[in-house]
Design a protein around this motif. Sequence first.
Motif, PDB file in Angstrom:
ATOM      1  N   LEU A 120      -7.495   0.875  -1.097  1.00  0.00           N
ATOM      2  CA  LEU A 120      -8.235   0.336  -0.100  1.00  0.00           C
ATOM      3  C   LEU A 120      -8.579  -1.395  -0.270  1.00  0.00           C
ATOM      4  O   LEU A 120      -8.826  -1.635   0.670  1.00  0.00           O
ATOM      5  N   LEU A 122     -15.701   5.842  -2.268  1.00  0.00           N
ATOM      6  CA  LEU A 122     -15.932   6.944  -1.779  1.00  0.00           C
ATOM      7  C   LEU A 122     -17.151   8.283  -2.466  1.00  0.00           C
ATOM      8  O   LEU A 122     -17.375   8.241  -3.083  1.00  0.00           O
ATOM      9  N   LEU A 128      -5.938  -3.181   0.751  1.00  0.00           N
ATOM     10  CA  LEU A 128      -6.643  -3.412   2.444  1.00  0.00           C
ATOM     11  C   LEU A 128      -7.851  -4.255   3.162  1.00  0.00           C
ATOM     12  O   LEU A 128      -7.784  -5.226   3.607  1.00  0.00           O
ATOM     13  N   VAL A 129      -8.732  -4.522   1.929  1.00  0.00           N
ATOM     14  CA  VAL A 129      -9.943  -5.246   2.164  1.00  0.00           C
ATOM     15  C   VAL A 129      -9.656  -6.614   1.909  1.00  0.00           C
ATOM     16  O   VAL A 129     -10.128  -7.654   2.489  1.00  0.00           O
ATOM     17  N   VAL A 147     -15.185  -0.643  -3.517  1.00  0.00           N
ATOM     18  CA  VAL A 147     -14.680   0.477  -2.705  1.00  0.00           C
ATOM     19  C   VAL A 147     -14.956   1.751  -3.257  1.00  0.00           C
ATOM     20  O   VAL A 147     -15.172   1.899  -5.212  1.00  0.00           O
ATOM     21  N   VAL A 187     -16.594   0.101   1.626  1.00  0.00           N
ATOM     22  CA  VAL A 187     -14.919  -0.454   1.013  1.00  0.00           C
ATOM     23  C   VAL A 187     -15.701  -2.365   1.660  1.00  0.00           C
ATOM     24  O   VAL A 187     -16.160  -2.459   2.546  1.00  0.00           O
ATOM     25  N   ALA A 246      -5.487   6.987   1.739  1.00  0.00           N
ATOM     26  CA  ALA A 246      -5.569   6.167   0.617  1.00  0.00           C
ATOM     27  C   ALA A 246      -6.319   6.093  -0.179  1.00  0.00           C
ATOM     28  O   ALA A 246      -7.307   6.561  -1.008  1.00  0.00           O
ATOM     29  N   MET A 273       0.628  -0.750  -0.080  1.00  0.00           N
ATOM     30  CA  MET A 273      -0.020  -0.539  -0.343  1.00  0.00           C
ATOM     31  C   MET A 273       0.981   1.118   0.001  1.00  0.00           C
ATOM     32  O   MET A 273       0.968   2.132   0.885  1.00  0.00           O
ATOM     33  N   ALA A 307      -0.038   4.877   1.052  1.00  0.00           N
ATOM     34  CA  ALA A 307      -0.952   5.060   2.683  1.00  0.00           C
ATOM     35  C   ALA A 307      -0.534   5.950   3.267  1.00  0.00           C
ATOM     36  O   ALA A 307       1.272   5.277   3.640  1.00  0.00           O
ATOM     37  N   PRO A 334      -8.178   4.475  -4.194  1.00  0.00           N
ATOM     38  CA  PRO A 334      -9.287   3.220  -3.784  1.00  0.00           C
ATOM     39  C   PRO A 334      -8.161   1.673  -4.396  1.00  0.00           C
ATOM     40  O   PRO A 334      -8.572   0.746  -3.514  1.00  0.00           O
ATOM     41  N   CYS A 371     -18.604   6.299   3.321  1.00  0.00           N
ATOM     42  CA  CYS A 371     -17.183   5.303   2.398  1.00  0.00           C
ATOM     43  C   CYS A 371     -18.077   3.893   2.470  1.00  0.00           C
ATOM     44  O   CYS A 371     -18.964   3.292   3.648  1.00  0.00           O
ATOM     45  N   GLY A 398      -9.191   6.814  11.733  1.00  0.00           N
ATOM     46  CA  GLY A 398     -10.140   6.525  10.320  1.00  0.00           C
ATOM     47  C   GLY A 398     -10.110   7.893  10.582  1.00  0.00           C
ATOM     48  O   GLY A 398     -11.701   7.796   9.558  1.00  0.00           O
TER      49      GLY A 398
END
Length: 153
Positions: free
Chosen positions: A47, A125, A50-51, A123, A110, A42, A25, A28, A44, A108, A35
């Motif tokens: 993210l 946003l 991260l997911v 994702v 995710v 970060a 990442m 990031a 998309p 948002c 958050g």
Amino acid sequence: LCRQYKGGMPACVRAMNARAKALGMKTARFVEPTGLSAANVASPEVLARLVRAAGANPSIRAYSTDPEHTVRVNRQSIEFRNTNLLVDKSNWQVTVQKTGYIAEAGRCLVMEAVIDGRDVVIVLLNSWGRLTRIGDANRIRTWMEANRASNAG
């Protein structure tokens, strides 16, 4: 978690940034763990990484997709309700998810879900309405299912 982290909040945030880097990442940056700061950054793409990483943790998967959860704090019960309404829909198979809101980023969402037999990361946003992110996720799913042949492979 960061309040109890060895070395306190600063050490926890450093560990968060180190883990983000290890996950690839690259863009990031975290300045605090909730958050809720606009200084957390970060993209998309980041993210989505991260997911996928969060989805590898069975506890995160279970708690993030629980429609509601009650926690006892001292003698009081506190109820939490999931703001992603899709986790409680029988026609959705959400495997991991997180919603969020701050004024700078909007609403948002995710999540990873199984759509048409495939693991898909979505994702979304800066949704403007309270339910817009849910509607957008439904429209993405409908589009994917309608374009099944062209999405294969």
